[in-house]
Design an enzyme around this catalytic site. Sequence first.
Site, mmCIF file in Angstrom:
data_model
loop_
_atom_site.group_PDB
_atom_site.id
_atom_site.type_symbol
_atom_site.label_atom_id
_atom_site.label_comp_id
_atom_site.label_asym_id
_atom_site.label_seq_id
_atom_site.Cartn_x
_atom_site.Cartn_y
_atom_site.Cartn_z
ATOM 1 C CE LYS A 37 -2.553 2.661 3.461
ATOM 2 N NZ LYS A 37 -1.442 3.378 4.097
ATOM 3 C CG ASN A 38 2.312 2.752 3.623
ATOM 4 O OD1 ASN A 38 1.137 3.059 3.418
ATOM 5 N ND2 ASN A 38 2.798 2.547 4.837
ATOM 6 N NE ARG A 86 -0.623 12.180 6.989
ATOM 7 C CZ ARG A 86 -0.775 13.409 7.438
ATOM 8 N NH1 ARG A 86 -1.965 13.926 7.598
ATOM 9 N NH2 ARG A 86 0.265 14.153 7.724
ATOM 10 C CB CYS A 93 -4.917 6.225 10.382
ATOM 11 S SG CYS A 93 -5.439 4.771 9.494
ATOM 12 N N PRO A 146 1.662 16.553 11.264
ATOM 13 C CG PRO A 146 3.641 17.292 12.266
ATOM 14 C CD PRO A 146 2.549 16.271 12.401
ATOM 15 C CB ILE A 147 2.516 18.105 5.788
ATOM 16 C CG1 ILE A 147 1.647 19.351 5.664
ATOM 17 C CG2 ILE A 147 1.641 16.872 5.836
ATOM 18 C CD1 ILE A 147 1.070 19.500 4.265
ATOM 19 C CG ASP A 148 6.783 20.325 10.216
ATOM 20 O OD1 ASP A 148 6.095 19.292 10.340
ATOM 21 O OD2 ASP A 148 7.884 20.464 10.780
ATOM 22 C CD GLN A 149 10.741 18.659 9.049
ATOM 23 O OE1 GLN A 149 11.822 18.669 8.480
ATOM 24 N NE2 GLN A 149 10.392 19.594 9.925
ATOM 25 C CG ASP A 197 2.074 1.515 9.608
ATOM 26 O OD1 ASP A 197 1.809 2.368 10.471
ATOM 27 O OD2 ASP A 197 2.158 1.786 8.392
ATOM 28 N NE ARG A 250 -7.151 4.782 4.569
ATOM 29 C CZ ARG A 250 -6.203 4.997 5.476
ATOM 30 N NH1 ARG A 250 -6.468 4.971 6.746
ATOM 31 N NH2 ARG A 250 -4.973 5.260 5.095
HETATM 32 C C1 UD1 Z 1 3.933 6.777 6.665
HETATM 33 C C2 UD1 Z 1 3.005 5.631 6.412
HETATM 34 C C3 UD1 Z 1 2.340 5.213 7.705
HETATM 35 C C4 UD1 Z 1 3.394 4.916 8.780
HETATM 36 C C5 UD1 Z 1 4.372 6.070 8.909
HETATM 37 C C6 UD1 Z 1 5.558 5.766 9.823
HETATM 38 C C7 UD1 Z 1 2.287 6.068 4.147
HETATM 39 C C8 UD1 Z 1 1.176 6.453 3.247
HETATM 40 N N1 UD1 Z 1 2.018 6.068 5.471
HETATM 41 O O1 UD1 Z 1 3.131 7.859 7.138
HETATM 42 O O2 UD1 Z 1 1.580 4.038 7.436
HETATM 43 O O3 UD1 Z 1 2.731 4.768 10.026
HETATM 44 O O4 UD1 Z 1 4.913 6.396 7.614
HETATM 45 O O5 UD1 Z 1 6.234 4.634 9.369
HETATM 46 O O6 UD1 Z 1 3.365 5.702 3.713
HETATM 47 N N2 UD1 Z 1 6.342 14.345 11.042
HETATM 48 C C9 UD1 Z 1 6.564 15.682 11.297
HETATM 49 N N3 UD1 Z 1 6.526 16.553 10.236
HETATM 50 C C10 UD1 Z 1 6.274 16.156 8.961
HETATM 51 C C11 UD1 Z 1 6.037 14.802 8.718
HETATM 52 C C12 UD1 Z 1 6.087 13.908 9.786
HETATM 53 O O7 UD1 Z 1 6.790 16.084 12.429
HETATM 54 O O8 UD1 Z 1 6.258 17.001 8.051
HETATM 55 C C13 UD1 Z 1 6.380 13.368 12.161
HETATM 56 C C14 UD1 Z 1 5.031 12.696 12.401
HETATM 57 O O9 UD1 Z 1 4.200 13.466 13.254
HETATM 58 C C15 UD1 Z 1 5.431 11.356 12.999
HETATM 59 C C16 UD1 Z 1 6.782 11.065 12.329
HETATM 60 O O10 UD1 Z 1 7.246 12.308 11.788
HETATM 61 O O11 UD1 Z 1 5.642 11.492 14.389
HETATM 62 C C17 UD1 Z 1 6.729 10.041 11.219
HETATM 63 O O12 UD1 Z 1 5.787 10.461 10.242
HETATM 64 P P1 UD1 Z 1 5.929 10.058 8.700
HETATM 65 O O13 UD1 Z 1 7.042 9.079 8.534
HETATM 66 O O14 UD1 Z 1 5.938 11.299 7.881
HETATM 67 O O15 UD1 Z 1 4.566 9.325 8.438
HETATM 68 P P2 UD1 Z 1 3.717 9.342 7.115
HETATM 69 O O16 UD1 Z 1 4.617 9.487 5.934
HETATM 70 O O17 UD1 Z 1 2.551 10.275 7.264
#
Ligand code: UD1
Length: 432
Positions: free
Chosen positions: A22-23, A93, A117, A123-126, A305, A397
């Site tokens: 999926k991912n 997501r 989920c 956040p998506i700041d990064q 996960d 999903r």
């Molecule tokens: C992806 C996976 C999800 C999995 C997660 C961690 C997909 C579609 N989803 O989610 O199933 O649980 O990786 O392995 O691939 N963070 C920030 N800022 C950002 C982005 C992330 O602070 O801009 C933090 C998040 O709050 C979290 C951590 O980084 O604590 C990891 O998040 P991230 O690896 O980005 O998860 P996703 O890519 O959303």
Amino acid sequence: MEKFIVKGGRRLTGEVTISGAKNAAVALLPAVILSDEPCVLENVPNISDVNISLRILKEMGAEVTMLGKDSYRIDPTRIDKFCVPYETARKMRASYYFLGALLGKFNKARVSMPGGCPLGDRPIDQHLKAFSALGAEYTLSQGMIDLRADKLCGTQIFLDVVSVGATMNAILAAVKAEGLTIIENAAREPHVVDLANFLNSMGANIMGAGTDVIKIRGVNKLYGTNYAVIPDQIEAGTFMIAAAATKGDVLIKNVTPKHLESITKKLEKIGVNIEQYDDSIRVYVDGPLVKTSVKTTPHPGFPTDMQPQIATLLTLAEGTSIVTEGVWEQRFRYVDELRRMGADISVDGKVAVIEGTGKLMGAPVKACDLRAGAALIIAGLAANGITEIEDIFHIERGYDCMEGKLRALGADIEKVNIPDDAAQNNQKKNAV
Ligand code: UD1
């Protein structure tokens, strides 16, 4: 409303074939936008997140043709819309990968803030930091993210947290940028490597995926390719645990054993027998299950996960186990549901203490997210009696025909459709 009804107590035995990841799929589908020619993707899982991604591509003007049960030809050459509206993005997501792909191809993108989920603050700041570093400007208004760039230029991007999504989005946006981009503190998940391999097969120049430093030399043009999505590490892990929880004996096919190492090691500590072959893995139990401690961390650590599933297994093991969540803030919401099934779990912040009782009892429960839903199915399979699982759309999903695959292994699980009126009456009765 659809529900799963699981009659527990049957050992799982036989063979199961794992679907595409999926991912990975939810990033590879938007990545097709970057190609100047049609691409063929194989081993695409039949799950609702993929169907949403395909719908978004079609709405943008891509031509999508189904070639077989898990393969698609996607022609992105007539894409003329650069927007992913709220109605579709809120359901998934991973809609955020359309930001990186559209920006990388057209220097502009408009995508609604993503759903997915509820695992705490997401956040998506990064992601935005990476896009800005490459030369894009962004605005946020009315729940939409607008990205624009005159031109994207290679740069150094240091991610403050290890983020799968931000790493993949940075790759998508940088692949055609002018010059060299270096992503530091990059995520190392198998799906990051799969995205890089897919783009390289289209003519990109990406090095180091799978390590924490990824180097991307921008190219002008990407070409059509024929590519198979990697097997789903989490679906495989979920079936490994389902086999263990029912003291079964299952051969899990179409897997990459290397991607399952952290899960395999933990299961062996718990007392599960595992035999690894080239692209399959046999899981069986012939003795007692015992306590352990688990902490989730980014790859190559134990995947977040898989946390609800292994916690469920530990309720069936002897002794006191500790599970620490190292990625998400709120990933223990399923614990209340497991308690309804007789589990003895206490949670303090990011740490759960599980007193293994060795048994679970069937109960009506609700999936609160995708992996929580998978954990409740495992609990239902191992429990005495009947478990009814609501809100199974979460499970669909991310799992390709889970109930069919489990039935083929001997599980007693069926999907039933209860008319909404009856469901509401039931809820009222239960509430009284
Ligand atoms: C992806 C996976 C999800 C999995 C997660 C961690 C997909 C579609 N989803 O989610 O199933 O649980 O990786 O392995 O691939 N963070 C920030 N800022 C950002 C982005 C992330 O602070 O801009 C933090 C998040 O709050 C979290 C951590 O980084 O604590 C990891 O998040 P991230 O690896 O980005 O998860 P996703 O890519 O959303």
